[in-house]
Design a protein around this motif. Structure first.
Motif: not given
Length: 360
Positions: A105, A278-285
Motif C-alpha cells: 500500500g 504485505r498486500v492490503p485489501d482493494a479498498q485500502t489500495m
C-alpha cells in the motif's frame, strides 16, 4: 559528492524505521487522542535544526534562502496534503520508510505521490503550479517582518519546546511509576546490535536524531552544490521525470537522499525481523492511490511536504513553513475525522445493545 545523499538518506531511513517516526501519526494523535507522544519530539527536531542552521549561517558555512510566501497556494496545498497523508497512511518520509518495510500500500501511495508531484512541477500542470506560487507577499520570514535577528525566534521557540519537553518527560515518568512493569523480551543479539536492531527506539531518540540529520543535510547538500536541506517532494518528482526523459542532470544529491531512505529502512526492517511483503485489501489500495495523488498535488502547491515545509522551512522561520504546518495539521484532522473517527462512531451507534438475561 552526491553519494553522501545516499548515505545520509540510508541513515534517515534507518532512524525512521526503528523509531516509527512519522509526522502523520504525530498530527493525527494530537487530534484523536490528544497525545503529544510524537508531536513534541517533532518540535524538538525543528528546534535542534533551527539552532544548528542559525549557528552555521552565522559562521558563514551556510546561506539558506527561505521560500517566498504564496498564501493561497501554501494554505490550499497544505490542506490537500494533510488529507492525502491520512488516506495514504503516512507522510512523505513515512511512506518511503514503510515501502522499505515491504508494505505494498505504501508503494502504491509512493508511486502516485511521485507521479503527481512530477505532473504538478514539470508536467502539464506545471504552469498552474507556477502561477499559483507566483502570488506572493513581501516578507518571507517572521524575523524579517519583525526586523530582528533570526536568533530571536530561534531562542524563543527553543525555550517553548524545552518547556514542552520537560512537561512531557514528567508526565511520562509519572505514568511509568503508576503503571504496570514492562515486559522485556529476550535479546536476539548482544552489545550494540541489540540496541540497533532488537529494541524499538523511543520517539525522543527519533526526534533528536532527525534534528541532527537535518543539520547534516544542509552541510552535505551545500558541499554537493545544492543550497538546501532535507527535501522529499522535488526529488521524488525528479525521479519520475528522469525515468521518462533520461535527463541525468536531474539525478542530484536530493534524489540520492530519497533513494537512501528506502535502503536504510529496508536494512533496519531486515535486521529487526520486521520486513515482509504485505498486500492490503482493494479498498485500502484505492485509498492509498488517492492519498498519493493528494500528497503530490498538495506538496507541489505548498512548496513542500511535512519535511520540506514542516521541518526545514519552519526552522528558517519562514511563513511558508509555519502556515503550511498549520494547514497540514488541519487537513490531517479533517481527514482523521472523516476516514477514521466518523466510521468508528457510526459502527458504535449501529452496534446492537447487549441482551440481558434474567438471573436464575
Amino acid at each position: 559528492m552526491i553519494l553522501t545523499g545516499l548515505l545520509l538518506g540510508a541513515v534517515l531511513g534507518y532512524v525512521l524505521q526503528r523509531s516509527r517516526f512519522c509526522v502523520t501519526g504525530a498530527f493525527r494523535d494530537l487530534y484523536l487522542t490528544r497525545s503529544t507522544r510524537y508531536f513534541t519530539p517533532f518540535l524538538l527536531a525543528i528546534a535542534i535544526q533551527a539552532v544548528g542552521v542559525a549557528a552555521l549561517t552565522g559562521r558563514g558555512m551556510l546561506a539558506p534562502e527561505p521560500a517566498s510566501f504564496a498564501p493561497l497556494a501554501v494554505i490550499g496545498g497544505g490542506l490537500i496534503f494533510g488529507v492525502g497523508i491520512i488516506m495514504a497512511g503516512g507522510c512523505a518520509t513515512g511512506t518511503y520508510y514503510r515501502a522499505g518495510e515491504g508494505l505494498i500500500g505504501s508503494w502504491v501511495a509512493l508511486i502516485f505521490y511521485a507521479l503527481f508531484a512530477a505532473v504538478m512541477k514539470y508536467g502539464p500542470l506545471g504552469g498552474f503550479t507556477e502561477a499559483a506560487r507566483a502570488r506572493t507577499v513581501a516578507d518571507a520570514t517572521i524575523h524579517e517582518t519583525l526586523g530582528v535577528s533570526v536568533w530571536v525566534p530561534t531562542l524563543v521557540f527553543s525555550a517553548i519546546v524545552a518547556v514542552l519537553v520537560v512537561r512531557r518527560y514528567r508526565a511520562a515518568k509519572a505514568r511509568a511509576a503508576s503503571g504496570r512493569p514492562s515486559v522485556t523480551l529476550p535479546a536476539r543479539r548482544t552489545g550494540l546490535g541489540h540496541y540497533l536492531a532488537d529494541i524499538p527506539w523511543s520517539p525522543w531518540v527519533g526526534g533528536v536524531l532527525l534534528g541532527l540529520i537535518a543539520i547534516a543535510a544542509w552541510l552535505l547538500s551545500t558541499a554537493a552544490g545544492r543550497n538546501g536541506g532535507l527535501g522529499i517532494t522535488t526529488p521524488s518528482a525528479k525521479i519520475v521525470t528522469f525515468l521518462t526523459t533520461g535527463d541525468v542532470t536531474l539525478v542530484d544529491w536530493s534524489v540520492m537522499l530519497v533513494l537512501g531512505i528506502l535502503v536504510g529502512s529496508f536494512l533496519a526492517a531486515k535486521l529487526s525481523g520486521e520486513f515482509r511483503w504485505r498486500v492490503p485489501d482493494a479498498q485500502t489500495m484505492l485509498r492509498s492511490a488517492g492519498g498519493g495523488v493528494a500528497m503530490g498535488v498538495g506538496a507541489a502547491l505548498a512548496g513542500g511536504c511535512t519535511i520540506g515545509n514542516s521541518l526545514v522551512e519552519t526552522s528558517l522561520f519562514s511563513y511558508q513553513g509555519w502556515v503550511s504546518l498549520v494547514a497540514i495539521m488541519l487537513g490531517t484532522w479533517g481527514a482523521a475525522w472523516f476516514f477514521l473517527q466518523r466510521p468508528q462512531r457510526a459502527a458504535e451507534a449501529n452496534r446492537p445493545a447487549p441482551v440481558l438475561t434474567p438471573a436464575s
